[in-house]
Design an enzyme around this catalytic site. Structure first.
Site, mmCIF file in Angstrom:
data_model
loop_
_atom_site.group_PDB
_atom_site.id
_atom_site.type_symbol
_atom_site.label_atom_id
_atom_site.label_comp_id
_atom_site.label_asym_id
_atom_site.label_seq_id
_atom_site.Cartn_x
_atom_site.Cartn_y
_atom_site.Cartn_z
ATOM 1 N N LYS A 28 0.844 -1.183 0.000
ATOM 2 C CA LYS A 28 0.000 0.000 0.000
ATOM 3 C C LYS A 28 0.886 1.243 0.000
ATOM 4 O O LYS A 28 1.791 1.372 0.808
ATOM 5 C CB LYS A 28 -0.917 -0.002 1.232
ATOM 6 C CG LYS A 28 -2.049 0.996 1.142
ATOM 7 C CD LYS A 28 -3.080 0.766 2.229
ATOM 8 C CE LYS A 28 -4.274 1.691 2.034
ATOM 9 N NZ LYS A 28 -5.319 1.476 3.062
ATOM 10 N N GLU B 18 -19.625 -3.335 10.999
ATOM 11 C CA GLU B 18 -20.516 -2.501 11.804
ATOM 12 C C GLU B 18 -21.643 -3.304 12.450
ATOM 13 O O GLU B 18 -22.057 -2.996 13.579
ATOM 14 C CB GLU B 18 -21.107 -1.378 10.945
ATOM 15 C CG GLU B 18 -20.118 -0.320 10.521
ATOM 16 C CD GLU B 18 -19.268 -0.703 9.320
ATOM 17 O OE1 GLU B 18 -18.394 0.081 8.944
ATOM 18 O OE2 GLU B 18 -19.501 -1.798 8.759
ATOM 19 N N ARG C 57 -25.349 0.293 7.890
ATOM 20 C CA ARG C 57 -25.219 -1.150 7.688
ATOM 21 C C ARG C 57 -25.587 -1.961 8.925
ATOM 22 O O ARG C 57 -25.599 -3.184 8.880
ATOM 23 C CB ARG C 57 -23.784 -1.472 7.246
ATOM 24 C CG ARG C 57 -23.442 -0.839 5.917
ATOM 25 C CD ARG C 57 -22.152 -1.349 5.341
ATOM 26 N NE ARG C 57 -20.990 -0.819 6.028
ATOM 27 C CZ ARG C 57 -19.741 -0.989 5.593
ATOM 28 N NH1 ARG C 57 -19.526 -1.693 4.508
ATOM 29 N NH2 ARG C 57 -18.734 -0.482 6.249
#
Length: 612
Positions: free
Chosen positions: A285, A369, A397
C-alpha cells in the site's frame, strides 16, 4: 507495439494495453503513479490504496475485455488506475471536484464501472449476481471481484464467498492483500491472510502457469480442452488446505502484485478455469511514493498535500472527532465501565487516544458494523458502557442490530455518529444525511446534535451517564465554526429572542448558518427569533408551545426530508415550513453543496426574505 517508451497520454486506452511489452508496461505504471500523486496532492482522495493496485489494474485490463468482462471494485478507493485506463485519463484532473469524475466507481459515469462502490465488502455478492446472469444468458464472459484484505473483515464478503464457491459460474475473486484497510487490519482473518502472504508458492506460480499456457493455446481451443489442460497447472500451484478451497474455489497465489508478467500468468490461468477461482495478490500500500509507503494509514484518504514532503497543505489541530476522542478519555478515567468500539476507523473517529490510554477497553472489530453494534449489546448486557464511534454513512449497515440487539432489550449504548450531514467530495455513498431518518424510527433512541465543541462535551457526558437505551451524539466532519456568540450552553434547546414574529429553527452546525441569515435580515429591518435544538429527538415537551407562539416558522435541516426532525415538528404544530434535503447529494465542496441545497447562510436569508 515497438519497444519504445510508452506514453500514457498518447495511448488509446484500454485497447493499446495489450500491445505493450512488459518493459513498456513498467514505464506506463510509473507514469500512472506520477499522475495519481499529482492529482490527489491537489484534489485530495485515496492515495495509498491506489498506488498499490497500479500493476494489478494494468494486468486485469490486458487479460480481460472490459466492459464485456465485468470488474467489480470493492469500495472503489483502489480503482483510480481503472478510471485512467477506461476513458477518464484526460478528465482525471477533475477527480472529486464539483462537476468532475467521482472518487468511486459509478455505472452512470462509465460502462467500465460494473457496479456502484463506496461501502466495503459488497463486491463478491455483486459479481456473483453478474456471473449468474451471464450463465443464464449463455454469456461466457467473467465477473471479477477485486477487494482488499480489509474488506475480508466484513461479514458480507463471507456471505458472498459461501455462495460463490459452489456456483459453477465464471466468477474470479481477487484478494489484494496489503495488511491494511484504513487502520491496520485486526482479527483472526488478518492473521490467516498474513500466513498465506508469507508462503513462497507464488515463486513457482509463474512457471507453472506459463507451462500450461504454452501447451494449451486458448484461441480456437474448445473450452473443454482448456479446462482439462489447466487442471494440472492449478494442482501444481494451489496452496493446500486453504479455507477458500474448502469453500469450493480453485486457489492461485500468492502472486507478486507488482510484477505484471506474473500477475498476467495467474490471471490467464484463472480465466481458463471456467469455474470459481480465488486469486491471492500481495501488494504494498502506497507503492512508489515513500511518504505513503511509510504511513499507508495516513495516506489512505487525504486532503491536498505537498508532494515533496507529503505534508498536508492545511493541518487541522482540532476537529469534532478529536474533541470527542479526548473527552471520552477524560470520562473513561473516572469510570472503568466505559469501553470504546470502532469498525476499522480508529484514527478517523478520534479513538486513537482511547486506544493508547485504555487498550484493554478499546476494541477495533474491523469493517464489521453489524458485529460492532451487537458486540456493544453484549458489553452493555454485562454491565459495561459501550461507546461506538462510526461515520453516519457506515452506521446504515447495522440497522437490524440497532433494533434487534439494542432497542428491543432496552440496552444502553452510546453511538457517536461522526461525519453527520454533508461530507463533500466522497459523494452519494458517503453523505451523512440518512441517520436522523432511520434512527428516529427505532424505539428507545435519544439523539443529540451539538453545534460546537463545548456542547459536544456536555452531550457526550449526558449520553454516557444519564440517558438510557440508545443514546446518539451526532456531529459533522471537520472543525467547529462560530457559535453565534451564545453565552449559554444547553443540552436541550436554546431560544434566541430578538422580538420577531418569525422563528428560524435548526440544529447542529447548520444553526450557525441560520444565525448568520438572521443577522443578514436584521440589517434589512427583518427581525427573526432563532431556536437551536441540541437534544433533537425526542422533541422536548415545550418545543411545540414555543413554535406555536410564532406566526411563521421556518425549519432548516441538514438531513434527508422523509423522517426528518422538521417533518416531525411540522406534523405536531402545523405552522412549520421545512427546508431539508430531498434525494441523493453528489460530490463536491461541502459549502458549495450546502448552497446548492439552499442551506448556506445567504440562501437561508434569501428564503426568509421570500417567505416574509
Amino acid at each position: 507495439m515497438a519497444d519504445k517508451k510508452a506514453d500514457l497520454f498518447s495511448l488509446d486506452l484500454p485497447a493499446d494495453l495489450k500491445r505493450l511489452s512488459y518493459n513498456q508496461c513498467d514505464e506506463l505504471c510509473r507514469q500512472i503513479r506520477a499522475l495519481l500523486i499529482k492529482t490527489v496532492s491537489k484534489n485530495g482522495g485515496h492515495l495509498a490504496s491506489n498506488l498499490g493496485t497500479v500493476e494489478l489494474t494494468v494486468a486485469l485490463h490486458r487479460v480481460f475485455e472490459s466492459p464485456e468482462d465485468k470488474i467489480v471494485w470493492d469500495v472503489g478507493h483502489q480503482a483510480y488506475t481503472h478510471k485512467i485506463l477506461t476513458g477518464r485519463r484526460d478528465s482525471f484532473s477533475t477527480l472529486r471536484k464539483e462537476g468532475g469524475i467521482s472518487g468511486f466507481c459509478r455505472p452512470d459515469e462509465s460502462e467500465h464501472d460494473a457496479f456502484i462502490s463506496g461501502h466495503s465488502s459488497n463486491s463478491i455478492s455483486a459479481a456473483l449476481g453478474i456471473a449468474y446472469a451471464n450463465k443464464i444468458k449463455g454469456d461466457p464472459h467473467h465477473a471479477i471481484a477485486v477487494l482488499g484484505d480489509g474488506a475480508m473483515s466484513g461479514g458480507l464478503s463471507f456471505e458472498g464467498l459461501n455462495n460463490a464457491g459452489k456456483s459453477e459460474t465464471n466468477i474470479i475473486v481477487i484478494l489484494n492483500y496489503n495488511e491494511m484497510s484504513i487502520s491496520r487490519n485486526v482479527g483472526s482473518m488478518a492473521k490467516y491472510l498474513s500466513t498465506l502472504r508469507t508462503k513462497s508458492s507464488y515463486k513457482r506460480t509463474k512457471s507453472a502457469v506459463q507451462r500450461v499456457l504454452d501447451a494449451t493455446p486458448v484461441v480456437g481451443q474448445p473450452v473443454k480442452k482448456v479446462v482439462k489442460s489447466s487442471k494440472n497447472a492449478f494442482k501444481s500451484m494451489l496452496l493446500h488446505s486453504t479455507m477458500f478451497e474448502e469453500l469450493g474455489f480453485e486457489f492461485i497465489g500468492p502472486l507478486d502484485g507488482h510484477n505484471i508478467e506474473e500477475l498476467e500468468a495467474g490471471l490467464r490461468a484463472a480465466k481458463a478455469s471456467k469455474k470459481p477461482v480465488f486469486v491471492h495478490v500481495n501488494t504494498v500500500k502506497g507503492k512508489g511514493y515513500a511518504p505513503a509507503e511509510a504511513n499507508p494509514g495516513e495516506f489512505h484518504g487525504v486532503g491536498s498535500f505537498e508532494i515533496s514532503t507529503g505534508n498536508p497543505d492545511v493541518v487541522s489541530a482540532d476537529s469534532f472527532s478529536t474533541v470527542m476522542g479526548k473527552e471520552l478519555c477524560r470520562l473513561a478515567r473516572a469510570d472503568k465501565r466505559i469501553c470504546a468500539v470502532t469498525a476499522a476507523m480508529k484514527y478517523g473517529t478520534g479513538l486513537q487516544y482511547f486506544a493508547k490510554n485504555f487498550p484493554n477497553r478499546f476494541f477495533d472489530v474491523g469493517i464489521a458494523e453489524e458485529h460492532a453494534v451487537t458486540f456493544c449489546g453484549g458489553l452493555s448486557a454485562a454491565g459495561m458502557i459501550p461507546v461506538f464511534a462510526v461515520y453516519s454513512t457506515f452506521l446504515q449497515r447495522s440497522y437490524d442490530q440497532l433494533i434487534h440487539d439494542l432497542a428491543i432489550g432496552g440496552l444502553h449504548a452510546v453511538i457517536c455518529v461522526d461525519r453527520a450531514g454533508i461530507v463533500g467530495s466522497d459523494g452519494e455513498t458517503h453523505q451523512g444525511i440518512f441517520d436522523i431518518s432511520f434512527l428516529t424510527a427505532v424505539p428507545n433512541v435519544t439523539i443529540y446534535s451539538p453545534s460546537d465543541y463545548q456542547e459536544l462535551r456536555l452531550c457526550l457526558k449526558k449520553a454516557v451517564f444519564e440517558e438510557k437505551g440508545i443514546a446518539v451524539v451526532r456531529y459533522p466532519r471537520g472543525k467547529e465554526v462560530s457559535s453565534c456568540g451564545l453565552d449559554t450552553i444547553r443540552t436541550t434547546h436554546y431560544l434566541g429572542k430578538n422580538g420577531g414574529n418569525t422563528l428560524l429553527v435548526s440544529y447542529g452546525r447548520l444553526y450557525n448558518n441560520v444565525c448568520k441569515a438572521a443577522n443578514i435580515q436584521k440589517e434589512k429591518g427583518i427581525i427573526c427569533d432563532t431556536l437551536k435544538l441540541v437534544k433533537v429527538f425526542p422533541l422536548a415537551d415545550d418545543i411545540a408551545d414555543i413554535v406555536k407562539g410564532y406566526d411563521k416558522v421556518l425549519f432548516f435541516e441538514e438531513a434527508y426530508a422523509d423522517g426528518s426532525i422538521s417533518e416531525k415538528l411540522s406534523a405536531v404544530c402545523g405552522n412549520v415550513e421545512t427546508f431539508n434535503i430531498k434525494g441523493l447529494v453528489h460530490h463536491g465542496d461541502p459549502d458549495t453543496l450546502l448552497d446548492e441545497l439552499g442551506l448556506s447562510a445567504e440562501k437561508i436569508a434569501h428564503t426568509v426574505e421570500e417567505r416574509i
